[in-house]
Write a protein that holds these residues in place. Structure first.
Motif, PDB file in Angstrom:
ATOM      1  N   UNK A 164       1.387 -10.244   3.815  1.00 49.75           N
ATOM      2  CA  UNK A 164       0.037  -9.765   3.483  1.00 49.75           C
ATOM      3  C   UNK A 164      -0.421  -8.671   4.429  1.00 49.75           C
ATOM      4  N   UNK A 165      -0.167  -8.828   5.714  1.00 46.86           N
ATOM      5  CA  UNK A 165      -0.541  -7.814   6.694  1.00 46.86           C
ATOM      6  C   UNK A 165       0.202  -6.511   6.484  1.00 46.86           C
ATOM      7  N   UNK A 166       1.474  -6.601   6.102  1.00 42.25           N
ATOM      8  CA  UNK A 166       2.239  -5.362   5.879  1.00 42.25           C
ATOM      9  C   UNK A 166       1.742  -4.640   4.628  1.00 42.25           C
ATOM     10  N   UNK A 167       1.308  -5.367   3.619  1.00 50.42           N
ATOM     11  CA  UNK A 167       0.751  -4.724   2.424  1.00 50.42           C
ATOM     12  C   UNK A 167      -0.552  -4.013   2.781  1.00 50.42           C
ATOM     13  N   UNK A 168      -1.398  -4.653   3.576  1.00 52.58           N
ATOM     14  CA  UNK A 168      -2.636  -3.999   4.005  1.00 52.58           C
ATOM     15  C   UNK A 168      -2.341  -2.745   4.827  1.00 52.58           C
TER      16      UNK A 168
END
Length: 121
Positions: free
Chosen positions: A82-86
């Motif tokens: 999720x953090x990498x997508x953000x």
């Protein structure tokens, strides 16, 4: 029929991982680099595993507890994803360069490794 789970082996495995990690972070903080604690801890666990396998036998209950931890910890990577997508959303126009670097830095070492493995095997 469901067998009874060995909670003591699971707790011992978790305790072993936590103690080695904390010791490694403490040791590396003495050298001024506590961020290397996880890497050194991983190395210490690997060396310990090699020594135990060389001179003894790893108990089956510890292997089962480790397999259980590995199965259940797969969900721990969801926040990272999720953090990498953000981060990709925030990057905007820099995404093509980022993807080029990722592909290049992944495929070239894999290609070199495949060539070396084909030659030596």
């Amino acid at each position: 029929m469901k067998t009874k789970f060995d909670w003591s082996a699971l707790l011992l495995t978790i305790l072993l991982i936590v103690v080695v990690r904390e010791f490694s972070v403490w040791l590396m903080s003495l050298f001024g680099h506590p961020e290397l604690g996880n890497l050194i801890g991983l190395g210490l666990l690997l060396i310990g595993l090699i020594l135990v396998r060389r001179f003894g036998v790893i108990p089956l209950r510890m292997i089962d507890a480790n397999a259980y931890l590995m199965r259940e910890s797969a969900l721990a990577f969801l926040p990272v994803a999720g953090g990498s997508i953000l981060m990709l959303i925030v990057m905007g126009k820099e995404i093509p360069l980022f993807l080029f670097v990722m592909v290049f830095s992944t495929l070239v070492p894999l290609w070199v490794y495949a060539k070396l493995a084909k030659r030596w095997l």
